[in-house]
Design a protein around this motif. Structure first.
Motif, PDB file in Angstrom:
ATOM      1  N   ASN A  87       0.860  -1.173   0.000  1.00  0.00           N
ATOM      2  CA  ASN A  87       0.000   0.000   0.000  1.00  0.00           C
ATOM      3  C   ASN A  87       0.900   1.227   0.000  1.00  0.00           C
ATOM      4  O   ASN A  87       2.130   1.113   0.066  1.00  0.00           O
ATOM      5  CB  ASN A  87      -0.924   0.035   1.222  1.00  0.00           C
ATOM      6  CG  ASN A  87      -2.136  -0.877   1.043  1.00  0.00           C
ATOM      7  OD1 ASN A  87      -2.816  -0.806   0.028  1.00  0.00           O
ATOM      8  ND2 ASN A  87      -2.379  -1.731   2.029  1.00  0.00           N
ATOM      9  N   ARG A  88       0.293   2.381  -0.077  1.00  0.00           N
ATOM     10  CA  ARG A  88       1.057   3.619  -0.043  1.00  0.00           C
ATOM     11  C   ARG A  88       1.899   3.679   1.230  1.00  0.00           C
ATOM     12  O   ARG A  88       1.403   3.449   2.343  1.00  0.00           O
ATOM     13  CB  ARG A  88       0.089   4.805  -0.112  1.00  0.00           C
ATOM     14  CG  ARG A  88       0.751   6.170   0.024  1.00  0.00           C
ATOM     15  CD  ARG A  88      -0.334   7.241   0.164  1.00  0.00           C
ATOM     16  NE  ARG A  88       0.247   8.543   0.488  1.00  0.00           N
ATOM     17  CZ  ARG A  88       0.377   9.527  -0.372  1.00  0.00           C
ATOM     18  NH1 ARG A  88      -0.038   9.365  -1.607  1.00  0.00           N
ATOM     19  NH2 ARG A  88       0.903  10.687  -0.005  1.00  0.00           N
ATOM     20  N   SER A  90       5.793   5.605   2.978  1.00  0.00           N
ATOM     21  CA  SER A  90       6.703   6.733   2.768  1.00  0.00           C
ATOM     22  C   SER A  90       7.832   6.736   3.778  1.00  0.00           C
ATOM     23  O   SER A  90       7.793   6.067   4.814  1.00  0.00           O
ATOM     24  CB  SER A  90       5.928   8.049   2.850  1.00  0.00           C
ATOM     25  OG  SER A  90       5.437   8.263   4.163  1.00  0.00           O
ATOM     26  N   VAL A 159       7.292   9.236  -1.118  1.00  0.00           N
ATOM     27  CA  VAL A 159       6.141   8.333  -1.104  1.00  0.00           C
ATOM     28  C   VAL A 159       6.314   7.270  -2.189  1.00  0.00           C
ATOM     29  O   VAL A 159       6.680   7.579  -3.334  1.00  0.00           O
ATOM     30  CB  VAL A 159       4.825   9.113  -1.341  1.00  0.00           C
ATOM     31  CG1 VAL A 159       3.643   8.151  -1.435  1.00  0.00           C
ATOM     32  CG2 VAL A 159       4.614  10.126  -0.233  1.00  0.00           C
ATOM     33  N   ARG A 161       4.019   4.426  -4.120  1.00  0.00           N
ATOM     34  CA  ARG A 161       2.612   4.114  -4.321  1.00  0.00           C
ATOM     35  C   ARG A 161       2.451   3.011  -5.370  1.00  0.00           C
ATOM     36  O   ARG A 161       2.754   3.230  -6.545  1.00  0.00           O
ATOM     37  CB  ARG A 161       1.873   5.372  -4.788  1.00  0.00           C
ATOM     38  CG  ARG A 161       0.360   5.236  -4.836  1.00  0.00           C
ATOM     39  CD  ARG A 161      -0.280   6.560  -5.256  1.00  0.00           C
ATOM     40  NE  ARG A 161       0.072   6.920  -6.619  1.00  0.00           N
ATOM     41  CZ  ARG A 161       0.180   8.182  -7.052  1.00  0.00           C
ATOM     42  NH1 ARG A 161       0.009   9.179  -6.211  1.00  0.00           N
ATOM     43  NH2 ARG A 161       0.459   8.427  -8.312  1.00  0.00           N
ATOM     44  N   GLU A 163       0.995   0.684  -8.242  1.00  0.00           N
ATOM     45  CA  GLU A 163       0.086   0.997  -9.341  1.00  0.00           C
ATOM     46  C   GLU A 163      -0.336  -0.281 -10.056  1.00  0.00           C
ATOM     47  O   GLU A 163       0.363  -1.299 -10.018  1.00  0.00           O
ATOM     48  CB  GLU A 163       0.755   1.936 -10.366  1.00  0.00           C
ATOM     49  CG  GLU A 163       1.312   3.212  -9.783  1.00  0.00           C
ATOM     50  CD  GLU A 163       0.239   4.241  -9.496  1.00  0.00           C
ATOM     51  OE1 GLU A 163      -0.953   3.915  -9.629  1.00  0.00           O
ATOM     52  OE2 GLU A 163       0.585   5.387  -9.118  1.00  0.00           O
ATOM     53  N   HIS A 397      -2.875  13.028  -7.481  1.00  0.00           N
ATOM     54  CA  HIS A 397      -3.642  12.399  -6.413  1.00  0.00           C
ATOM     55  C   HIS A 397      -3.673  13.259  -5.137  1.00  0.00           C
ATOM     56  O   HIS A 397      -4.329  12.887  -4.156  1.00  0.00           O
ATOM     57  CB  HIS A 397      -3.043  11.034  -6.063  1.00  0.00           C
ATOM     58  CG  HIS A 397      -3.290  10.010  -7.110  1.00  0.00           C
ATOM     59  ND1 HIS A 397      -2.706  10.066  -8.350  1.00  0.00           N
ATOM     60  CD2 HIS A 397      -4.063   8.904  -7.124  1.00  0.00           C
ATOM     61  CE1 HIS A 397      -3.091   9.022  -9.062  1.00  0.00           C
ATOM     62  NE2 HIS A 397      -3.901   8.314  -8.348  1.00  0.00           N
TER      63      HIS A 397
END
Length: 841
Positions: A87-88, A90, A159, A161, A163, A397
């Motif tokens: 998942n996202r 950072s 971050v 992310r 895809e 986003h």
């Protein structure tokens, strides 16, 4: 030259000691991701982000530490582990100093614990800037991505992310450290383009991705030799003509006190080596340039080009004057390094330029002698080059952007409703007025269209062309006119999604698209708002709106709205012939039968162009990239932007400036600037040898005698030893009689003079005969006819699938009067020599 390079490689590391970093960054974060222990790379310690000291930077609810249980023995321990994001997630770093920083990511995918990092697909944001979009690290070899950006806050968030379907992102190591204040400055940068040179402002506000960092004339430099821990690679693979350059090396440490550069701008080793003009080489003219081609993102993407200079070749001051070119445009004339270094030799300087990549994806750099140079002092040098892509992209986003977007949608809806109401009222009033007027008949002809330049906004006469021009086959693709609305094209290409790019050319980027009626198309988009390519745009529409043929790419329509120039073609599934012949993108090798059928199809298309109209059409740019293959490997000739109508009945040629592509250009057309359909025949002959040998028409990396395919292959053909240079895949798979006939056809196409070349109908007949020779297993093929001459045949090819009718022997005797008609004694070899000195086109 090899001896010189060996000397440089052996002595230079001894002359310059390894740098112990004299620059100490205020911010300096080095993380080994997914690791519970520290790792070392080039004597730099990376802290494990799973340790107590490193975990404070990690902010991810669902991230995984992954360890490679079977790492390659030659890989650093830094690549034995990875941080995986499902998942996202950072990293956040506190910044002690604002200003320019370097951010680096290390990627080396592997398989472990059920995860295959080679399948990862993710985006990376640095400080809100989207620096990597849908990134796929691919192979398992370590990959370094470096970005230079300005930090203006107390913290920096990076971050990751995931895809797409992979749902996976990862990183092996992260570097964040502050750079010297003068690494990127906001003055002195030159913007170089077709309109000249002008000042470029606010360079430091850009996010820069390093694409190339080159030690010109020297060896590979590792972070041991660089105070900012950078890697510099040699320039040899980027040289267009290797014999034009000669490496030089200095044994003296650069004089930084009087120069503009510091060791942080580039290390000693870069300024102690260079390439200079190789004036000793006999094949080069007295004045020439050294040229490098660097592959970059195609289609006008903006780049910072930093060039490094240090005069290590001159015996005295004010001796060396030279010019600098970027993408063929003059970037710096009469450059005198002495004037930039307080009149000291061997003092490092650098100059920053901003330039756009061309449509083929190249930044070209050239240096050459200035007009101020005397014949005895003629020289030019380059010590180093850096090319960085500008990648400032704000994340779509982010919440701020989303809120703004929603606000604009609301405002736009209200305004749009009001405008729509006014349009409806105006339309009703106009309709009522028109009913009172008598309608005038319209002319329906393509040839009478008068072209005018594009206006800045709205349409031109080209936009109005569809009002008086019916499509040759109405409704074949769902459009009864040539014109296609811009909104339809946006919908077909998902607003020109870069993932749909399937190629690029001299006119612009090409996108795959699907129209409303589910018809696949190729959409060629010129640079928005630019008039460059307007003649080609007009020519393509004029030519293709008149013709339909199975072996010619069909034009579906065009669009000229909002200063756009867009051409829409039928989609040809398997792309250019070149892709199937050679190179890293070569698919399953084509069989000899397939290659012959492709050549036959292309010949049919060209024969139709030459003979299907009163004047005929001359293509002028026949090459393997302009022959496309559909899903059944049927050949279709494409790209008619350079095409011209042939000579009238009472004329022998068309007088015009030379256009075409290097390696395919008719030498007679080049000398006399007189165009005939035999110029296409010459280019097609080059394609025939390209198909047979599976190599480019021009390959500067080969030995001099092999650079030009046409010259090289003709030598072997005349020796009767053509089988020695064919595609290795075809060895033992071509019948001797078929190969012999094919070689004869190609040789005749490449005759020095057009009068000695066959027509395309002639070529077509003999190619079909060559195919029959290959397929026929009986001995009757020994009775070969001479090359069939169909000078009067305008209807197509002879059917050779049943009976072969030998034609009249074609004459290969040069006319006695040729020498009196302006023919020079210049050979094709001499013409090619002119082309490589950039004076031919």
């Amino acid at each position: 030259m090899d001896t010189q390079k060996l000397i440089i490689a052996l002595i230079l590391p001894l002359l310059v000691p390894c740098s112990s970093s004299s620059f100490t960054p205020i911010d300096n974060y080095l993380l080994s991701c997914g690791s519970q222990s520290n790792a070392s790379l080039f004597n730099r310690i990376f802290i494990g982000d799973s340790t107590n000291q490193g975990s404070i930077f990690l902010s991810a609810d669902k991230s995984i530490s992954l360890t490679n249980q079977n790492p390659p023995p030659d890989f650093s321990t830094l690549y034995h582990s990875a941080r995986v994001f499902t998942n996202r997630g950072s990293y956040k770093f506190s910044m002690r100093k604002n200003g320019t920083h370097l951010v680096r990511f290390h990627f080396s995918p592997f398989k472990a614990q059920g995860f295959d990092l080679k399948a990862a697909n993710f985006s990376v944001l640095v400080g809100g800037n989207l620096v990597l979009r849908n990134f796929k690290p691919g192979k398992g070899t370590p990959l370094l991505k470096e970005f230079i950006l300005k930090v203006e806050s107390n913290s920096l968030e990076i971050v990751f992310r995931p895809e797409g379907d992979s749902g996976l992102g990862f990183v092996n190591a992260v570097e964040v450290f502050s750079a010297p204040d003068d690494l990127v400055i906001d003055y002195g940068t030159k913007l170089v383009g077709p309109s000249g040179v002008e000042e470029y402002k606010n360079l430091s506000s850009q996010v820069l991705e390093t694409i190339h960092r080159i030690n010109v004339g020297g060896v590979k430099l590792t972070p041991f030799n660089d105070t900012l821990w950078r890697i510099w690679i040699p320039d040899e693979e980027f040289l267009v003509i290797k014999d034009a350059a000669k490496p030089v090396v200095s044994t003296h440490t650069p004089n930084y006190q009087n120069g503009m550069a510091t060791r942080e701008i580039a290390p000693d080793n870069v300024y102690m080596t260079a390439q200079e003009m190789n004036r000793d080489h006999s094949i080069l003219a007295s004045r020439f340039n050294i040229t490098w081609d660097f592959p970059v993102a195609p289609g006008g993407v903006r780049h910072l080009v930093r060039l490094h200079f240090c005069d290590i070749v001159s015996p005295a001051l004010n001796v060396l004057y030279f010019d600098v070119y970027i993408n063929g445009h003059s970037a710096y004339q009469d450059l005198d390094l002495s004037s930039l270094t307080f009149h000291e030799l061997a003092s490092p300087v650098y100059v920053d330029f901003v330039a756009d990549s061309d449509r083929s994806g190249v930044i070209q750099i050239s240096v050459g002698p200035s007009d101020l140079s005397g014949d005895m002092r003629m020289n030019a040098i380059l010590n180093g080059a850096e090319i960085m892509q500008m990648v400032n992209v704000v994340d779509s986003h982010s919440h701020v952007v989303t809120r703004k977007k929603r606000l604009w949608i609301l405002v736009g809806s209200i305004v749009g409703g009001i405008v729509l109401l006014f349009i409806i009222v105006a339309f009703l009033l106009t309709l009522q007025c028109r009913r009172k007027k008598k309608k005038k008949p319209r002319q329906r002809t393509v040839e009478s269209v008068g072209w005018t330049p594009l206006r800045v906004f709205g349409g031109s006469s080209l936009s109005r062309m569809s009002e008086g021009t019916a499509f040759p086959s109405p409704g074949a693709y769902g459009y009864f006119g040539l014109r296609i609305p811009f909104t339809d094209i946006q919908l077909a290409t998902n607003t020109f999604d870069r993932s749909l790019i399937i190629g690029s050319g001299g006119f612009g980027m090409v996108y795959k698209g699907v129209l409303k009626d589910n018809v696949k198309v190729a959409v060629k988009r010129g640079m928005p708002g630019s008039r460059q390519g307007l003649p080609e745009f007009q020519t393509e529409i004029t030519i293709l709106s008149k013709i339909r043929h199975r072996h010619l790419v069909s034009l579906v329509g065009y669009c000229e709205e909002n200063s756009e120039m867009i051409l829409v073609y039928e989609y040809v599934e398997k792309g250019p012939l070149k892709r199937h012949l050679y190179g890293s993108s070569r698919d399953e090798p084509l069989s000899w039968k397939q290659r012959l059928e492709i050549c036959i199809g292309a010949a049919r298309g060209l024969h139709y162009l030459h003979t299907g109209f009163a004047q005929g059409i001359i293509h002028r740019d026949i090459k393997s990239t302009n022959i496309l293959l559909d899903e059944n490997y049927v050949a279709k000739v494409a790209d008619f932007g350079l095409s011209r109508s042939g000579p009238c009945i009472n004329e022998t040629h068309v007088s015009t400036g030379v256009k075409g592509s290097f390696g395919y250009l008719d030498p007679e057309y080049f000398r006399r600037q007189q165009l005939t359909d035999k110029s296409d025949v010459y280019s097609f002959g080059v394609v025939l040898f390209e198909v047979l040998c599976a190599r480019p028409a021009v390959d500067p990396q080969l030995d001099r005698e092999q650079v030009n395919l046409a010259e090289w292959a003709l030598e072997w053909q005349k020796k009767g030893m053509l089988e020695h240079i064919i595609d290795p895949y075809l060895v033992g798979k071509i019948k001797q009689s078929s190969l012999k006939k094919f070689g004869e056809i190609a040789e005749k196409c490449l005759a020095e003079y057009g009068v000695d070349r066959p027509t395309m109908g002639h070529v077509l007949w003999n190619l079909e005969y060559t195919l029959q020779l290959h397929e026929n297993e009986e001995s009757e093929q020994e009775m070969e006819p001479e090359l069939y001459d169909d000078a009067n045949d305008v209807h197509g090819s002879v059917n050779v699938t049943t009976t072969i009718v030998p034609g009249n022997p074609s004459s290969n005797i040069r006319r006695e009067s040729d020498s009196d008609n302006g023919y020079s004694d210049m050979s094709a070899t001499q013409v090619f020599s002119q082309l490589i000195t950039n004076e031919g086109r």
